[in-house]
Design a protein around this motif. Structure first.
Motif, mmCIF file in Angstrom:
data_model
loop_
_atom_site.group_PDB
_atom_site.id
_atom_site.type_symbol
_atom_site.label_atom_id
_atom_site.label_comp_id
_atom_site.label_asym_id
_atom_site.label_seq_id
_atom_site.Cartn_x
_atom_site.Cartn_y
_atom_site.Cartn_z
ATOM 1 N N ALA A 230 17.534 21.398 101.359
ATOM 2 C CA ALA A 230 18.544 22.013 100.490
ATOM 3 C C ALA A 230 17.920 23.000 99.519
ATOM 4 O O ALA A 230 18.524 24.032 99.190
ATOM 5 N N VAL A 231 16.707 22.703 99.048
ATOM 6 C CA VAL A 231 15.998 23.630 98.165
ATOM 7 C C VAL A 231 15.747 24.947 98.877
ATOM 8 O O VAL A 231 16.003 26.030 98.331
ATOM 9 N N LEU A 232 15.272 24.880 100.114
ATOM 10 C CA LEU A 232 15.029 26.101 100.869
ATOM 11 C C LEU A 232 16.335 26.839 101.157
ATOM 12 O O LEU A 232 16.382 28.081 101.106
ATOM 13 N N ALA A 233 17.416 26.091 101.430
ATOM 14 C CA ALA A 233 18.713 26.726 101.694
ATOM 15 C C ALA A 233 19.189 27.517 100.483
ATOM 16 O O ALA A 233 19.827 28.575 100.624
ATOM 17 N N SER A 234 18.871 27.030 99.290
ATOM 18 C CA SER A 234 19.280 27.746 98.079
ATOM 19 C C SER A 234 18.600 29.100 97.964
ATOM 20 O O SER A 234 19.068 29.983 97.234
ATOM 21 N N ALA A 235 17.485 29.263 98.691
ATOM 22 C CA ALA A 235 16.750 30.532 98.672
ATOM 23 C C ALA A 235 16.978 31.334 99.940
ATOM 24 O O ALA A 235 16.272 32.319 100.189
ATOM 25 N N GLY A 236 17.953 30.916 100.770
ATOM 26 C CA GLY A 236 18.316 31.693 101.941
ATOM 27 C C GLY A 236 17.686 31.253 103.244
ATOM 28 O O GLY A 236 17.886 31.892 104.281
ATOM 29 N N THR B 40 14.748 29.787 89.491
ATOM 30 C CA THR B 40 15.825 30.767 89.656
ATOM 31 C C THR B 40 16.671 30.454 90.882
ATOM 32 O O THR B 40 17.795 30.942 90.997
ATOM 33 N N HIS B 41 16.137 29.672 91.814
ATOM 34 C CA HIS B 41 16.843 29.236 93.015
ATOM 35 C C HIS B 41 16.669 27.727 93.135
ATOM 36 O O HIS B 41 15.549 27.219 93.091
ATOM 37 N N HIS B 42 17.804 27.021 93.307
ATOM 38 C CA HIS B 42 17.767 25.562 93.363
ATOM 39 C C HIS B 42 19.117 25.059 93.870
ATOM 40 O O HIS B 42 20.126 25.783 93.812
ATOM 41 N N PRO B 43 19.172 23.822 94.375
ATOM 42 C CA PRO B 43 20.475 23.260 94.739
ATOM 43 C C PRO B 43 21.359 23.162 93.496
ATOM 44 O O PRO B 43 20.860 23.025 92.371
ATOM 45 N N PRO B 44 22.673 23.202 93.670
ATOM 46 C CA PRO B 44 23.562 23.203 92.506
ATOM 47 C C PRO B 44 23.588 21.876 91.755
ATOM 48 O O PRO B 44 23.826 21.857 90.546
ATOM 49 N N ASN B 45 23.356 20.778 92.459
ATOM 50 C CA ASN B 45 23.430 19.462 91.812
ATOM 51 C C ASN B 45 22.054 18.988 91.370
ATOM 52 O O ASN B 45 21.025 19.339 91.960
ATOM 53 N N ALA B 46 22.048 18.194 90.317
ATOM 54 C CA ALA B 46 20.793 17.658 89.791
ATOM 55 C C ALA B 46 20.199 16.645 90.764
ATOM 56 O O ALA B 46 20.910 16.010 91.541
ATOM 57 N N TRP B 47 18.881 16.500 90.696
ATOM 58 C CA TRP B 47 18.172 15.584 91.594
ATOM 59 C C TRP B 47 18.022 14.213 90.925
ATOM 60 O O TRP B 47 17.420 14.089 89.858
ATOM 61 N N HIS B 48 18.597 13.185 91.553
ATOM 62 C CA HIS B 48 18.486 11.813 91.049
ATOM 63 C C HIS B 48 18.023 10.870 92.152
ATOM 64 O O HIS B 48 18.315 9.679 92.100
ATOM 65 N N GLY B 49 17.342 11.398 93.162
ATOM 66 C CA GLY B 49 16.901 10.562 94.262
ATOM 67 C C GLY B 49 18.029 10.124 95.173
ATOM 68 O O GLY B 49 17.950 9.074 95.816
#
Length: 229
Positions: A130-136, A111-120
């Motif tokens: 960035a993952v944590l930033a997506s959750a505040g 439900t919370h994630h960076p906007p762009n897909a992860w491709h390494g």
């Protein structure tokens, strides 16, 4: 009290690298009960971590899958931080019953994630920030941390004294790799150790039972064999 879960299963370097992320999550959820789900091999690393409840399960097996999902649903976590981010943990999160699921991939069940897909496209630690930033969570230290208990500290101090390392500068080297990934073993540790020793620092070779024979050969040239210590 709300319960928050962090999932981090392995491997060793990734677990250590995740510690500042776990610390940031704990500071963000100061009034919550923080839990960590990991594997039995890494659970002892967190024995001295304050106010962190650690649960450990084996990584594989259908029986383990059912046990973990049952545990997740019974715990009623209000938010899960999936710092592992593989298909297995995605299934756990999907079946957890948790309303908020923070993860690396911009797809269900997160439900919370960076906007762009992860491709390494960047270092995985930067991606996890960035993952944590997506959750505040915007403040993350980059320094790993592993709190130690008094018994552990005394044991280490005794070992250092018994090996006459209490006042010396020394380098800790681990020359092995995962048993399943022998191709990752770097072949130049002996040369590295000699150069470090020439600079005036002593060498300590560490590792587990699979590293014993290799460490004995390396220590025969320079350094202290601390396999299993």
């Amino acid at each position: 009290m709300n319960r928050i879960l962090v999932i981090k299963l392995g491997a060793l370097g990734d677990v250590v690298m995740s510690t500042p992320l776990i610390d940031a999550i704990q500071k963000f959820h100061q009034n919550a009960e923080l839990h960590l789900l990991t594997t039995p091999a890494f659970a002892p690393l967190f024995d001295a971590w304050p106010n962190l409840k650690v649960a450990s399960f084996p990584r594989r097996g259908w029986r383990t899958m059912f046990e973990i999902v049952r545990w997740l649903r019974q715990a009623k976590f209000v938010r899960i931080y999936d710092l592992q981010g593989n298909d297995r943990t995605a299934i756990w999160c999907a079946l957890s019953g948790s309303p908020e699921r923070v993860g690396n991939h911009n797809r269900y069940p997160n439900t919370h994630h960076p906007p762009n897909a992860w491709h390494g496209q960047c270092h995985i630690f930067d991606r996890m920030v960035a993952v944590l930033a997506s959750a505040g969570i915007s403040e993350v230290d980059r320094t790993p941390m592993l709190p130690r208990g008094k018994d552990e500290q005394h044991r280490v101090e005794h070992w250092l004294d018994s090996n006459h390392l209490g006042d010396d500068r020394f380098a800790i080297l681990h020359a092995g790799a995962s048993i399943a990934r022998r191709d990752k073993i770097w072949p130049h540790f002996a040369t590295l150790a000699e150069r470090i020793a020439d600079s005036g620092m002593r060498i300590v070779w560490i590792g587990g039972e699979p590293d014993r024979e290799r460490n004995a050969k390396l220590a025969a040239t320079t350094g202290i064999d601390a396999t299993g210590e």
